[in-house]
Design a protein around this motif. Structure first.
Motif, PDB file in Angstrom:
ATOM      1  N   ILE A  17       0.832  -1.200   0.000  1.00  0.00           N
ATOM      2  CA  ILE A  17       0.000   0.000   0.000  1.00  0.00           C
ATOM      3  C   ILE A  17       0.869   1.252   0.000  1.00  0.00           C
ATOM      4  CG2 ILE A  17      -1.638   1.361   1.358  1.00  0.00           C
ATOM      5  CD1 ILE A  17      -2.887  -1.237   2.315  1.00  0.00           C
ATOM      6  N   ALA A  18       1.862   1.268   0.885  1.00  0.00           N
ATOM      7  CA  ALA A  18       2.721   2.453   0.993  1.00  0.00           C
ATOM      8  C   ALA A  18       3.445   2.734  -0.316  1.00  0.00           C
ATOM      9  CB  ALA A  18       3.724   2.260   2.129  1.00  0.00           C
ATOM     10  N   ARG A  19       3.984   1.699  -0.937  1.00  0.00           N
ATOM     11  CA  ARG A  19       4.764   1.907  -2.157  1.00  0.00           C
ATOM     12  C   ARG A  19       3.873   2.250  -3.346  1.00  0.00           C
ATOM     13  NH1 ARG A  19       9.103  -3.005  -1.008  1.00  0.00           N
ATOM     14  NH2 ARG A  19      10.285  -1.852   0.569  1.00  0.00           N
ATOM     15  N   LEU A  20       2.704   1.637  -3.411  1.00  0.00           N
ATOM     16  CA  LEU A  20       1.780   1.957  -4.501  1.00  0.00           C
ATOM     17  C   LEU A  20       1.302   3.398  -4.407  1.00  0.00           C
ATOM     18  CD1 LEU A  20      -0.272  -1.364  -4.508  1.00  0.00           C
ATOM     19  CD2 LEU A  20       1.214  -0.559  -6.361  1.00  0.00           C
ATOM     20  N   ALA A  27       0.277   5.005  -8.090  1.00  0.00           N
ATOM     21  CA  ALA A  27      -0.590   3.986  -8.688  1.00  0.00           C
ATOM     22  C   ALA A  27      -1.889   3.829  -7.913  1.00  0.00           C
ATOM     23  CB  ALA A  27       0.146   2.641  -8.738  1.00  0.00           C
ATOM     24  N   LEU A  28      -1.852   4.115  -6.626  1.00  0.00           N
ATOM     25  CA  LEU A  28      -3.016   3.982  -5.755  1.00  0.00           C
ATOM     26  C   LEU A  28      -3.307   5.334  -5.128  1.00  0.00           C
ATOM     27  CD1 LEU A  28      -5.031   1.939  -4.448  1.00  0.00           C
ATOM     28  CD2 LEU A  28      -3.382   1.698  -2.584  1.00  0.00           C
ATOM     29  N   ALA A  29      -4.561   5.783  -5.262  1.00  0.00           N
ATOM     30  CA  ALA A  29      -4.901   7.119  -4.771  1.00  0.00           C
ATOM     31  C   ALA A  29      -5.050   7.145  -3.258  1.00  0.00           C
ATOM     32  CB  ALA A  29      -6.192   7.604  -5.427  1.00  0.00           C
ATOM     33  N   ALA A  30      -5.698   6.132  -2.680  1.00  0.00           N
ATOM     34  CA  ALA A  30      -5.995   6.161  -1.245  1.00  0.00           C
ATOM     35  C   ALA A  30      -6.510   4.801  -0.821  1.00  0.00           C
ATOM     36  CB  ALA A  30      -7.025   7.245  -0.927  1.00  0.00           C
ATOM     37  N   THR A  31      -6.618   4.636   0.501  1.00  0.00           N
ATOM     38  CA  THR A  31      -7.134   3.401   1.090  1.00  0.00           C
ATOM     39  C   THR A  31      -8.235   3.738   2.086  1.00  0.00           C
ATOM     40  OG1 THR A  31      -5.027   2.223   0.869  1.00  0.00           O
ATOM     41  CG2 THR A  31      -6.542   1.398   2.534  1.00  0.00           C
ATOM     42  N   VAL A  32      -9.288   2.923   2.086  1.00  0.00           N
ATOM     43  CA  VAL A  32     -10.346   3.007   3.089  1.00  0.00           C
ATOM     44  C   VAL A  32     -10.346   1.698   3.862  1.00  0.00           C
ATOM     45  CG1 VAL A  32     -12.788   3.418   3.542  1.00  0.00           C
ATOM     46  CG2 VAL A  32     -11.714   4.422   1.508  1.00  0.00           C
ATOM     47  N   ARG A  57       6.162  -6.846 -15.149  1.00  0.00           N
ATOM     48  CA  ARG A  57       7.597  -6.654 -14.867  1.00  0.00           C
ATOM     49  C   ARG A  57       7.928  -5.166 -14.725  1.00  0.00           C
ATOM     50  NH1 ARG A  57      11.222 -10.675 -15.421  1.00  0.00           N
ATOM     51  NH2 ARG A  57      10.626 -12.624 -16.447  1.00  0.00           N
ATOM     52  N   ALA A  58       7.384  -4.370 -15.621  1.00  0.00           N
ATOM     53  CA  ALA A  58       7.660  -2.938 -15.580  1.00  0.00           C
ATOM     54  C   ALA A  58       7.063  -2.299 -14.327  1.00  0.00           C
ATOM     55  CB  ALA A  58       7.100  -2.269 -16.836  1.00  0.00           C
ATOM     56  N   ALA A  59       5.868  -2.726 -13.949  1.00  0.00           N
ATOM     57  CA  ALA A  59       5.225  -2.163 -12.758  1.00  0.00           C
ATOM     58  C   ALA A  59       6.014  -2.510 -11.498  1.00  0.00           C
ATOM     59  CB  ALA A  59       3.796  -2.687 -12.640  1.00  0.00           C
ATOM     60  N   GLU A  60       6.491  -3.753 -11.411  1.00  0.00           N
ATOM     61  CA  GLU A  60       7.259  -4.161 -10.249  1.00  0.00           C
ATOM     62  C   GLU A  60       8.500  -3.288 -10.093  1.00  0.00           C
ATOM     63  OE1 GLU A  60       8.293  -8.437  -8.280  1.00  0.00           O
ATOM     64  OE2 GLU A  60       8.926  -8.171 -10.354  1.00  0.00           O
ATOM     65  N   LYS A  61       9.151  -2.991 -11.193  1.00  0.00           N
ATOM     66  CA  LYS A  61      10.365  -2.170 -11.158  1.00  0.00           C
ATOM     67  C   LYS A  61      10.035  -0.708 -10.887  1.00  0.00           C
ATOM     68  CE  LYS A  61      14.455  -1.023 -13.903  1.00  0.00           C
ATOM     69  NZ  LYS A  61      15.183  -1.265 -15.189  1.00  0.00           N
ATOM     70  N   GLU A  62       9.029  -0.190 -11.585  1.00  0.00           N
ATOM     71  CA  GLU A  62       8.708   1.235 -11.467  1.00  0.00           C
ATOM     72  C   GLU A  62       8.126   1.567 -10.094  1.00  0.00           C
ATOM     73  OE1 GLU A  62       5.686   4.537 -13.514  1.00  0.00           O
ATOM     74  OE2 GLU A  62       5.964   2.560 -14.438  1.00  0.00           O
ATOM     75  N   TRP A  63       7.274   0.715  -9.577  1.00  0.00           N
ATOM     76  CA  TRP A  63       6.588   0.990  -8.319  1.00  0.00           C
ATOM     77  C   TRP A  63       7.361   0.521  -7.089  1.00  0.00           C
ATOM     78  CZ3 TRP A  63       1.242  -1.305 -10.188  1.00  0.00           C
ATOM     79  CH2 TRP A  63       0.720  -0.472 -11.175  1.00  0.00           C
ATOM     80  N   GLY A  64       8.382  -0.312  -7.304  1.00  0.00           N
ATOM     81  CA  GLY A  64       9.132  -0.833  -6.165  1.00  0.00           C
ATOM     82  C   GLY A  64       8.336  -1.803  -5.318  1.00  0.00           C
TER      83      GLY A  64
END
Length: 360
Positions: A166-169, A174-179, A321-328
């Protein structure tokens, strides 16, 4: 029952929003890794004496295999102040008071008081927390400007702070928020139920699409009904009654050693085939080959209740693969990485791809 230990903080390993991972010398057990939530217990520092719950260590849990800091007895945190009367983790030693988006003191109460519709917004439902990153990857690859909010119920971890994903997204955009809903807590917004959590995601946080899945650490017993992912079927019903567009992401595996999870998991077949009473879109990945044929056959009975939607998976491996690298974000499910159980991640990404098409 609970195993209690005392320990001394040796140092900080790493930290992310809401959580601090520590090296702790645990009396009687030697050095161990421990996790503290500063909002609950204060921030531990090297040399602090801490009270620990070591139950997860004793059980050898994978996802939750930490000693949990319960208190820093010699340096208690200040009493909380401010509004909020929702009590979560109720009647446990670490019950916490939070401000619910739906309670009377909330600035969002007027918006949610009589709210009754998601306005057709898609709600992607998944069993496992590990589905969140690939769903986002598949969705955002086709709709990069989409605002996606994650609703976390209480089937797995209760504190959202436990999730590094959640923190990294969120850091990556990539992720706007969490409820966080039910007994879960620690999100950008809190809500009492899945229903008000979905409404808050849409009407308060402005979600174009919502992803709903358990937090880390789901629970299963190897029985038809005894697994926390039953809540996925209930979430389909909630999304439908609120006039959303439920999208039921299948749990698929080729690498799981348990036969009940190979192909389409019995969790998906029970949650969507028996618990979900409302119609949902069920994206079926076109994986190809004998295993792809098995997945399609396994999913066929769900067509009696839901709409089966074949979704091509071309290009999704590269997108993941690209998302894993870009988003950490480390793509992993039940200890298996991307290439160790590729169909799992492709299936979740296919659900995201289908959701992107609904936003067109």
């Amino acid at each position: 029952m609970i195993r209690w230990r005392r320990g001394t903080v040796q140092g900080v390993r790493r930290e992310w929003p809401g959580a601090v991972e520590l090296d702790v010398d645990v009396a009687g057990d030697g050095p161990r890794r421990a996790l503290a939530y500063p909002a609950l217990v204060g921030r531990p520092e090297p040399g602090d004496a801490v009270l620990l719950n070591t139950t997860a260590l004793a059980m050898g849990l994978g996802t939750g295999g930490y000693a949990m800091v319960v208190a820093i007895p010699d340096r208690l945190p200040p009493d909380p102040s401010g509004p909020g009367h929702l009590v979560k983790a109720r009647y446990t030693p670490l019950q916490a008071t939070v401000l619910g988006a739906d309670e009377q003191d909330s600035p969002h109460h007027d918006v949610l008081r009589d709210a009754d519709s998601l306005g057709g917004a898609p709600v992607v439902v998944a069993d496992l927390h590990s589905a969140l990153p690939p769903i986002l990857a598949g969705l955002l690859a086709d709709r990069p400007g989409a605002r996606v909010v994650y609703v976390m119920p209480d089937g797995g971890a209760l504190p959202s702070w436990f999730s590094m994903s959640i923190a990294r997204l969120k850091d990556a955009g990539a992720l706007a928020a969490t409820v966080t809903v039910g007994q879960a807590f620690g999100g950008d917004l809190e809500a009492v139920t899945v229903h008000t959590g979905l409404l808050a995601a849409r009407l308060v946080l402005g979600a174009d699409a919502v992803v709903l899945a358990q937090g880390p650490g789901n629970l299963g017993t190897g029985t038809r009904w005894g697994f926390s992912g039953v809540s996925a079927g209930e979430a389909v019903n909630a999304a439908s009654v609120l006039r959303g567009r439920p999208v039921a992401s299948l749990r698929v595996s080729e690498g799981d050693k348990r036969e009940r999870h190979v192909g389409v998991s019995h969790h998906s077949l029970t949650a969507y085939g028996r618990v979900a009473l409302a119609r949902a879109d069920v994206p079926v990945p076109e994986l190809g080959g004998p295993f792809g044929a098995r997945v399609a056959a396994d999913a066929t009975p769900l067509g009696e209740r839901h709409t089966l939607v074949p979704v091509p998976v071309d290009g999704l491996h590269e997108i993941l693969r690209a998302a894993e690298k870009e988003w950490g974000v480390r793509l992993s499910t039940m200890g298996r990485r991307l290439d160790e159980d590729l169909p799992y991640f492709l299936t979740a990404a296919a659900a995201g791809r289908h959701t992107a098409a609904l936003l067109a």
